[in-house]
Design an enzyme around this catalytic site. Structure first.
Site: not given
Length: 336
Positions: A281, A316
């Site tokens: 991210k 994840r």
């Protein structure tokens, strides 16, 4: 559901436990104390036995398997984007043969679940037509289920896509909108016996990073997820089939993300497995000085291990092999 008091377990590991310690979520971790958090900003540390009984029950109840995998240890969900425009790997696996080969590779590296997505949800991304999303995902899911023994989830916000994915063999629906985008998706999942992952996001991918604000990001996200879990239960979908995800990077600033990561153990109070999707991210790039998404594996792993230390059950990730190696060493050190 909005509680006046919230209880974040102070998670620990080890065979030697103090009297009165409670097992967290039926797994390898436990807590002897919890942080009591109030909306007015007040807080204190309380003994585990002083946590209200309803919170104790949700914090300690064993979690049911997800996509055939037990939740007694951290599991890896490998990300498989069959899109041309995902922020990290757009176009790499948009062809079916490449997607199946990547699924095989991730399973061999240690993935427990493969999460197939046909619509980019990066900041600024536009909605993909349902038929196009089905064409991207359903054939790949069917091919994976034929080629590899692994649980498969579909990353979608749309009922039609979930229906096609389930027919192809998907067992879990991972909705980044938290079942707010398509009102028909949650009833379909309940009626079809599918497991779900309900995630928090603010706005939609096109607008979610436009100055996101919260009264208290940790408690606001908790309240949203609690409300959605209650809604799913009313539809007939039990907590044993629900996973929760605080939605790192979806309508959050760097400070919001860090607050959620520091307090992520709070979400065990929902009585569901907790999933963390922080891999590659943008905040990892900013804090780790890694402008290219594919250079963010070290930072992603660091964040993942910090979450596992708080009892998070599912990571994840894009970098399956590196994450699996880190988890193996983490477990070895914990066990001594």
């Amino acid at each position: 559901m909005t509680d006046l008091r919230y209880y974040r377990p102070l998670v620990q590991a080890g065979r030697v436990r103090p009297e009165g310690a409670l097992v967290l979520a039926g797994g390898p971790y436990w807590f002897a104390q919890a942080e009591e958090i109030a909306r007015d900003g007040g807080g204190r540390i309380v003994a585990a036995g002083d946590v209200p009984r309803d919170w104790q029950n949700r914090l300690t109840r064993p979690r049911a398997p997800v996509a055939g995998k037990t939740m007694d240890r951290a599991r890896i969900m490998g990300i498989l984007n069959v899109t041309p425009d995902s922020f990290s790997d757009g176009g790499d696996f948009s062809e079916a043969d490449a997607a199946v080969a990547q699924a095989r590779r991730m399973v061999s590296e240690g993935a427990d679940i493969i999460d197939v997505g046909g619509e980019s949800t990066r900041p600024g991304a536009r909605t993909v037509p349902e038929a196009e999303e089905i064409d991207r995902t359903a054939p790949v899911i069917a091919a994976i289920r034929e080629a590899v023994d692994v649980g498969v989830s579909i990353d979608t916000r749309k009922r039609g896509v979930a229906k096609a994915a389930a027919a192809a063999g998907a067992e879990l629906v991972n909705d980044i909108s938290g079942f707010t985008f398509d009102v028909g998706l949650a009833p379909f999942c309940a009626q079809s016996g599918l497991a779900v992952c309900v995630m928090h996001s603010r706005g939609n991918p096109e607008t979610m990073q436009d100055d996101p604000r919260y009264d208290d990001v940790l408690l606001d996200v908790y309240d949203f997820l609690a409300g959605q879990v209650a809604m799913l239960e009313e539809l007939g979908l039990p907590r044993d089939r629900i996973v929760v995800d605080p939605g790192i990077g979806f309508g959050k600033t760097v400070a919001h993300n860090l607050t959620l990561l520091r307090g992520i153990a709070l979400f065990h109070g929902l009585g569901c497995p907790v999933l963390l999707g922080a891999s590659r991210k943008g905040f990892i790039g900013k804090l780790g000085h890694a402008p290219e998404a594919k250079e963010r594996a070290p930072g992603s792993i660091a964040v993942g291990l910090a979450a596992v230390a708080q009892g998070v059950q599912i990571l994840r990730v894009h970098d399956v092999a590196a994450t699996a190696q880190a988890l193996a060493l983490w477990r070895a050190v914990e066990k001594g």
